[in-house]
Design an enzyme around this catalytic site. Structure first.
Site, short mmCIF file in Angstrom:
data_model
loop_
_atom_site.label_atom_id
_atom_site.label_comp_id
_atom_site.label_asym_id
_atom_site.label_seq_id
_atom_site.Cartn_x
_atom_site.Cartn_y
_atom_site.Cartn_z
N GLU A 69 15.83 36.41 158.84
CA GLU A 69 17.25 36.05 158.87
C GLU A 69 18.02 36.89 159.89
OE1 GLU A 69 18.58 33.57 157.48
OE2 GLU A 69 16.92 32.97 156.19
N TRP A 70 19.13 36.32 160.38
CA TRP A 70 19.93 36.99 161.40
C TRP A 70 20.47 38.36 160.94
CZ3 TRP A 70 25.18 37.97 160.46
CH2 TRP A 70 25.68 37.38 159.29
N GLY A 96 5.18 37.71 154.52
CA GLY A 96 4.36 36.52 154.28
C GLY A 96 5.08 35.25 154.61
N GLY A 97 5.13 34.33 153.63
CA GLY A 97 5.72 33.03 153.88
C GLY A 97 4.78 32.18 154.71
N GLU A 139 -0.13 33.39 149.94
CA GLU A 139 -0.53 32.43 148.91
C GLU A 139 -1.41 31.34 149.52
OE1 GLU A 139 2.96 31.09 146.80
OE2 GLU A 139 3.73 33.12 146.71
N THR A 210 2.67 34.55 137.49
CA THR A 210 2.44 33.76 136.27
C THR A 210 3.59 32.80 135.97
OG1 THR A 210 3.20 35.72 135.10
CG2 THR A 210 0.83 35.31 135.10
N TYR A 211 3.83 31.90 136.92
CA TYR A 211 4.81 30.83 136.74
C TYR A 211 4.40 29.72 137.71
CZ TYR A 211 6.53 34.36 140.05
OH TYR A 211 6.61 35.32 141.01
N ASP A 212 5.18 28.63 137.72
CA ASP A 212 4.78 27.42 138.48
C ASP A 212 3.48 26.83 137.93
OD1 ASP A 212 6.97 28.02 140.10
OD2 ASP A 212 5.76 28.94 141.67
N TRP A 357 10.73 37.30 139.28
CA TRP A 357 11.10 36.39 140.38
C TRP A 357 12.26 35.56 139.86
CZ3 TRP A 357 9.64 36.19 145.39
CH2 TRP A 357 10.12 35.10 146.13
#
Ligand SMILES: *[C@@H]1O[C@H](CO)[C@@H](O)[C@H](O)[C@H]1NC(C)=O
Length: 460
Positions: A69-70, A96-97, A139, A210-212, A357
């Protein structure tokens, strides 16, 4: 020189408290949410979490850590200045990402010289911006376009990183940079992604995501983050729960005290397509996006608070989590009660703590849920048995309390206590906090720290 080392070793431990970790993620895209949902590091309560992870930075074509980000640099500085208010707080930068749908780790881990360039860049980036560590957000190795040999390459990356962090700390005589990773929850993914027994020793902690577990990509309603399996799970879904996920990590030899259980401050939504509205009811995609998070399939806890004012809330007994439904909308989410159940499970299994998260999806201002600010994370902190956060001396109603008034009108920061050298004041948003130095030490305004009384000048 020996005395100096002892002082430094002690200084590092001055503020460490509970052995359990409460690690909170924040995202640099939450700043763009409208109105009172816009979130920047100024919204972080510096005493809420033991660690804050800043998501997200990335890796460029030259294997360098770079901003996304800027205004990242401004927000790094704002986040890391919270350590002047709570010196025990640790911050990590998450890297990451994906770039065009592909993880930037894939190219970087492939060659020894690319890994070395990344590691060198990461160390100088973290030190320049005053972070305490690095969080790897890949991921996942061996998935989503990553070749199978990335399982072994990830092991190489974490072992080389941790060795480089040890060497650097020795060389510059500073506390070693922390190293953590976001890791997969599903047993089948874990098996392809990690050499579990080889990576855990090199990592300070592992954030198990531990979600999604369930979401609007499935044809029937299911919970985002259930503690246990449900009777409506199909054979392939039987491991889509916390109990199966963490048990698998433990069975592969992961040290329990390195594993952090993931606590979501969001729910996952469905649009019902039949007349049933319970667990396993027919669904057809996500409910309408939330007005603040504006992301299909996901609602922040503060958006769910609004929804539950009119919706019917039910508790899924066998999974120890709630869902809410109204009209065609269905959301599986977490509340104080499900957080408590998960903390019990986490404690019974001797895990190293919790990671959340995210900070920005809790009701961080306390403006939506008719509760205090950060109702979920404060509850989590309390359930984990942390000592109460430092509080202000209550404002006197009739007689004036000179200590309580110390910070009125003063900028945030640390100040000498004129009446007692072994303690010091911390001002935060006009509130006064009185802190005590370790026995034998006094407060030095020159370094804004506690140190030996005998020293001539602060250690630089
Ligand atoms: C939790 O996981 C363990 C280990 O896989 C299993 O034996 C146990 O039955 C599970 N508990 C529940 C309630 O599903």
């Amino acid at each position: 020189p020996l005395l100096l080392l002892i002082i430094m070793a002690w200084s590092v431990h001055l503020f460490s408290a509970s052995s359990s970790k409460l690690v909170c993620h924040m995202t640099n895209w939450a700043q763009y949410r409208p109105g009172s949902a816009a979130f920047t590091p100024e919204n972080i309560d510096p005493f809420l979490c033991t660690h804050v992870i800043y998501a997200l930075a990335t890796i460029n074509d030259f294997n360098q850590v770079v901003t996304v980000e800027w205004n990242d640099q401004q927000m790094y500085s704002s986040l890391n200045s919270l350590k002047n208010i709570n010196p025990a707080l640790k911050t990590l930068l998450s890297v990451g990402g994906s770039v065009k749908g592909i993880s930037p780790f894939i190219a970087m881990v492939a060659k020894p010289e690319s890994r070395a360039a990344f590691i060198k860049s990461a160390i100088s980036f973290l030190r320049n911006h005053n972070f305490d560590g690095l969080n790897l957000a890949w991921e996942y190795p061996g998935h989503n376009g990553s070749p199978t040999q990335d399982r072994e390459r990830f092991t190489l990356l974490v072992s080389e990183l941790s060795q480089a962090f040890i060497d650097e700390a020795t060389e510059i005589k500073k506390a070693q940079l922390l190293l953590s990773a976001n890791v997969a929850p599903l047993p089948s993914t874990v098996d392809k992604a990690y050499e579990v027994n080889k990576i855990t020793a090199h990592l300070d902690f592992l954030n198990v995501l531990t979600y999604d577990f369930h979401g609007s990509w499935e044809p029937v309603t299911g919970h985002n983050s259930p503690l246990y399996r449900s009777a409506v799970d199909t054979v392939s879904q039987m491991q889509y729960n916390i109990n199966s996920s963490i048990s698998h990590w433990l069975s592969l030899g992961a040290a329990a005290d390195k594993l952090l259980l993931g606590f979501p401050t969001f729910g996952r939504t469905f649009e019902l397509s039949g007349s049933a509205n319970g667990l396993g009811a027919l669904a057809n995609g996500p409910a309408a996006a939330g007005p603040y998070t504006r992301t299909e399939g996901l609602w922040a806890f503060y958006e769910i608070c609004d929804f539950t004012n009119s919706a019917t809330v039910s508790w899924i007994n066998e999974q120890a989590v709630p869902y809410a439904t109204y009209g065609k909308a269905w959301v599986g989410f977490d509340d104080q009660r499900s957080f408590s159940s998960k903390v019990q499970w986490m404690t019974a299994n001797n895990l190293g703590g919790a990671h959340v998260w995210t900070l920005d999806m809790d009701d961080f201002r306390g403006s939506f849920c008719s509760d205090e600010a950060y109702p979920l994370i404060n509850h989590l902190r309390m359930s984990m048995g942390f000592a109460p956060k430092p509080t202000t001396t209550p404002r006197p109603t009739t007689t004036k309390d000179p200590i309580a008034e110390f910070c009125y009108g003063r900028p945030d920061g640390l100040y000498e206590n004129p009446a007692d050298k072994t303690s010091y004041f911390q001002c935060y948003r006009g509130n006064t906090y009185l802190h005590h130095c370790q026995p034998g030490l006094i407060y030095w305004d020159s370094c804004k720290c506690c140190d030996w009384p005998a020293k001539a000048s602060p250690i630089k």
